[in-house]
Scaffold this active site. Structure first.
Site, PDB file in Angstrom:
ATOM      1  N   MET A   1      -8.873   8.277  -0.235  1.00 10.06           N
ATOM      2  CA  MET A   1      -9.704   8.723   0.901  1.00 10.06           C
ATOM      3  C   MET A   1     -10.216  10.126   0.630  1.00 10.06           C
ATOM      4  SD  MET A   1      -7.283   7.580   4.039  1.00 10.06           S
ATOM      5  CE  MET A   1      -6.476   5.987   4.089  1.00 10.06           C
TER       6      MET A   1
ATOM      7  N   ASP B   1      -6.920  -6.256   4.376  1.00  9.07           N
ATOM      8  CA  ASP B   1      -6.254  -4.954   4.402  1.00  9.07           C
ATOM      9  C   ASP B   1      -6.271  -4.386   5.814  1.00  9.07           C
ATOM     10  OD1 ASP B   1      -5.226  -2.445   3.884  1.00  9.07           O
ATOM     11  OD2 ASP B   1      -6.943  -1.762   2.701  1.00  9.07           O
TER      12      ASP B   1
ATOM     13  N   SER C   1       0.851  -1.198   0.000  1.00  9.18           N
ATOM     14  CA  SER C   1       0.000   0.000   0.000  1.00  9.18           C
ATOM     15  C   SER C   1       0.878   1.235   0.000  1.00  9.18           C
ATOM     16  CB  SER C   1      -0.897   0.008   1.234  1.00  9.18           C
ATOM     17  OG  SER C   1      -1.434   1.306   1.402  1.00  9.18           O
TER      18      SER C   1
ATOM     19  N   MET D   1     -12.059   4.566  -0.603  1.00  4.61           N
ATOM     20  CA  MET D   1     -12.704   4.887   0.687  1.00  4.61           C
ATOM     21  C   MET D   1     -13.364   6.254   0.532  1.00  4.61           C
ATOM     22  SD  MET D   1      -9.624   3.480   3.099  1.00  4.61           S
ATOM     23  CE  MET D   1      -8.414   3.640   1.796  1.00  4.61           C
TER      24      MET D   1
ATOM     25  N   HIS E   1      -1.405  -1.420  -4.208  1.00  2.00           N
ATOM     26  CA  HIS E   1      -2.657  -1.039  -3.558  1.00  2.00           C
ATOM     27  C   HIS E   1      -2.674   0.486  -3.403  1.00  2.00           C
ATOM     28  CE1 HIS E   1      -5.978  -1.831  -0.631  1.00  2.00           C
ATOM     29  NE2 HIS E   1      -5.497  -0.765  -0.014  1.00  2.00           N
TER      30      HIS E   1
ATOM     31  N   MET F   1     -11.619  -5.666   5.571  1.00  2.00           N
ATOM     32  CA  MET F   1     -10.786  -4.724   6.329  1.00  2.00           C
ATOM     33  C   MET F   1     -10.517  -5.292   7.717  1.00  2.00           C
ATOM     34  SD  MET F   1     -10.208  -2.158   4.333  1.00  2.00           S
ATOM     35  CE  MET F   1      -9.304  -1.232   5.582  1.00  2.00           C
TER      36      MET F   1
ATOM     37  N   ASP G   1      -4.691   3.616  -1.969  1.00  2.00           N
ATOM     38  CA  ASP G   1      -5.736   4.009  -1.014  1.00  2.00           C
ATOM     39  C   ASP G   1      -6.257   5.405  -1.324  1.00  2.00           C
ATOM     40  OD1 ASP G   1      -5.990   1.856   0.908  1.00  2.00           O
ATOM     41  OD2 ASP G   1      -3.924   2.290   1.474  1.00  2.00           O
TER      42      ASP G   1
END
Ligand code: DX5
Ligand code: ZN
Length: 218
Positions: A34, A172, A7, A65, A30, A134, A32
């Site tokens: 947000m 994750d 990540s 997310m 990965h 998660m 992420d």
């Protein structure tokens, strides 16, 4: 098949390209995303995704997310995202969202927060290539692994086998040398690791070690 997915949330943003190139032995990257609403933190968006895609040929697993994820699907596909893993808690129609991802030529995945039960989604697994469980509350790297979510992994594993599907189970949050074996034994195939990889002196060696531990536990 075991997949190790570093990540980049835990990478050095001032040397992002270099960090991505360091993990050339990883199976995927990965990313992420947000939005400061679905989770109480902000990360990066399509432009950074595009920059990452420009320095690697690896498959980009987009962990969205964000609220109303469907609105952003096209932007992340244009930026080079290969699989759109959106939160089931963030959409009113998770099957329609998966279909929307496929229509854009991307793969689709359900991401499931620690407190969200898996049962309501077990009949819909055929619509996604991946389910990501998660094992921390989404929003921040470096948190403690929550072993209780492995019950959901076991349920998923048996339903995928029963239905003859090839859906990948990903996990994750808090994955490191001390936790990866229990996740692998429960049936996880794809392991996201942020701090355990980019916090290590040698990120590539950390990827190899995680893969070795996961293989040994399956
Ligand atoms: C948390 C992110 C994770 C995070 C994992 O919301 O979804 O992908 O980067 O970080 P570690 O591996 O440090 O728990
Ligand atoms: Zn993530």
């Amino acid at each position: 098949m075991i997949y190790i997915a570093p990540s980049i949330l835990a990478a050095d943003y001032a040397a992002l390209g270099e960090d991505v190139r360091k993990v050339s032995n990883a199976d995927l990257i990965h990313v992420d995303i947000m939005d400061g609403h679905f989770v109480p933190n902000l990360s990066f968006g399509p432009d950074v995704t595009k920059a990452v895609n420009g320095v690697t040929d690896k498959f980009l697993d987009m962990h969205l997310m964000i609220e109303q994820p469907e609105k952003w699907f096209a932007s992340y596909v244009d930026a080079g995202g290969d699989r759109l893993v959106f939160h089931v808690e963030a959409t009113s129609d998770h099957v329609a969202a998966a279909k929307a991802a496929h229509e854009l030529g991307a793969e689709a995945g359900f991401a499931i927060k620690p407190g969200t039960p898996i049962e309501p989604y077990l009949d819909d697994l055929e619509h996604v290539e991946e389910v990501m469980i998660m094992s921390v509350e989404p929003g921040f790297g470096g948190q403690k692994f929550m072993p209780e979510v492995l019950d959901k992994v076991r349920l998923l594993r048996s339903r995928i086998a029963e239905d003859g599907l090839s859906t990948i189970i990903a996990i994750d949050g808090g994955i490191a040398a001390a936790t990866i074996a229990q996740a692998a034994a429960a049936g996880v195939e794809s392991f996201v690791a942020g701090s355990a990889v980019f916090g290590a002196d040698d990120p590539a060696a950390a990827v190899d070690e995680l893969r070795r531990l996961a293989r040994a536990a399956r």
